[in-house]
Design an enzyme around this catalytic site. Structure first.
Site, mmCIF file in Angstrom:
data_model
loop_
_atom_site.group_PDB
_atom_site.id
_atom_site.type_symbol
_atom_site.label_atom_id
_atom_site.label_comp_id
_atom_site.label_asym_id
_atom_site.label_seq_id
_atom_site.Cartn_x
_atom_site.Cartn_y
_atom_site.Cartn_z
ATOM 1 N N GLU A 88 0.862 -1.171 0.000
ATOM 2 C CA GLU A 88 0.000 0.000 0.000
ATOM 3 C C GLU A 88 0.903 1.226 0.000
ATOM 4 O O GLU A 88 1.973 1.230 0.619
ATOM 5 C CB GLU A 88 -0.899 0.022 1.233
ATOM 6 N N ASN A 131 -11.062 14.148 -3.468
ATOM 7 C CA ASN A 131 -9.690 14.669 -3.559
ATOM 8 C C ASN A 131 -9.220 14.588 -5.018
ATOM 9 O O ASN A 131 -8.363 13.789 -5.376
ATOM 10 C CB ASN A 131 -8.769 13.884 -2.629
ATOM 11 N N TYR A 138 -1.844 11.057 -8.760
ATOM 12 C CA TYR A 138 -1.597 9.615 -8.792
ATOM 13 C C TYR A 138 -1.674 9.084 -10.229
ATOM 14 O O TYR A 138 -0.861 8.246 -10.628
ATOM 15 C CB TYR A 138 -2.592 8.865 -7.908
#
Length: 183
Positions: A88, A131, A138
């Site tokens: 993660e 967001n 990302y």
């Protein structure tokens, strides 16, 4: 610096920066972005850093390299699951470092390290759906949407979805700071 490009570098996670890390973590925009409802006292953060430094997670201090000297600007973390060679991903940027492309650069460098040094096959993250700046950063770094956890988070007091994104080693193409170091 362990890994760097023209604007950003990744170096060691440092106990002497605990006060700086804590200041960034208490920023209201960061608390909203993580969906946390409460700040943490500096004393608790100071106690926790020793555990983090000894742990199996991979942590980097992000440095802004655009000035004359490197300036700490954030932290990236990989939380690995060695049994399946995945991790993660978590990133935190200082308020003054946001909006400059450092988040994308730091994320790309962390993926580069994950795939070329740590030999992970996949890295994933969760981001709150509202967001939008985070989602764009990302995506620019190589993550792709993989699914949604419905009503799993909070944004400004409202229930919201969390987007799950992933990046695969097999999809990681283009410039590699790690590969250029060993070529």
């Amino acid at each position: 610096m362990w890994v760097r490009d023209d604007t950003c570098g990744l170096g060691p996670y440092r106990a002497d920066l605990v006060g700086t890390y804590w200041r960034w973590e208490q920023d209201p925009a960061l608390l909203v972005g993580y969906g946390r409802q409460q700040p943490e006292p500096l004393e608790a953060r100071t106690e926790g850093i020793a555990h983090q430094l000894r742990g199996s997670n991979i942590r980097f201090t992000v440095y802004d390299l655009t000035g004359e000297t490197p300036v700490p600007a954030g932290v990236t973390t990989l939380l690995p699951d060695s049994a399946v060679r995945t991790a993660e991903y978590v990133v935190m940027l200082a308020p003054e470092a946001r909006g400059k492309g450092l988040g994308t650069a730091a994320t790309r460098l962390t993926l580069d390290y994950a795939f070329h040094i740590t030999n992970l096959r996949m890295v994933w993250l969760k981001v709150l759906a509202p967001n939008k700046a985070g989602v764009r950063a990302y995506e620019k770094a190589g993550f792709k949407a993989a699914g949604t956890l419905r009503e799993a988070g909070y944004w400004l007091g409202q229930v919201c979805d969390e987007v799950i994104m992933d990046a695969l080693a097999s999809d990681f193409t283009g410039f590699s700071a790690v590969v250029t170091l060993v070529d």
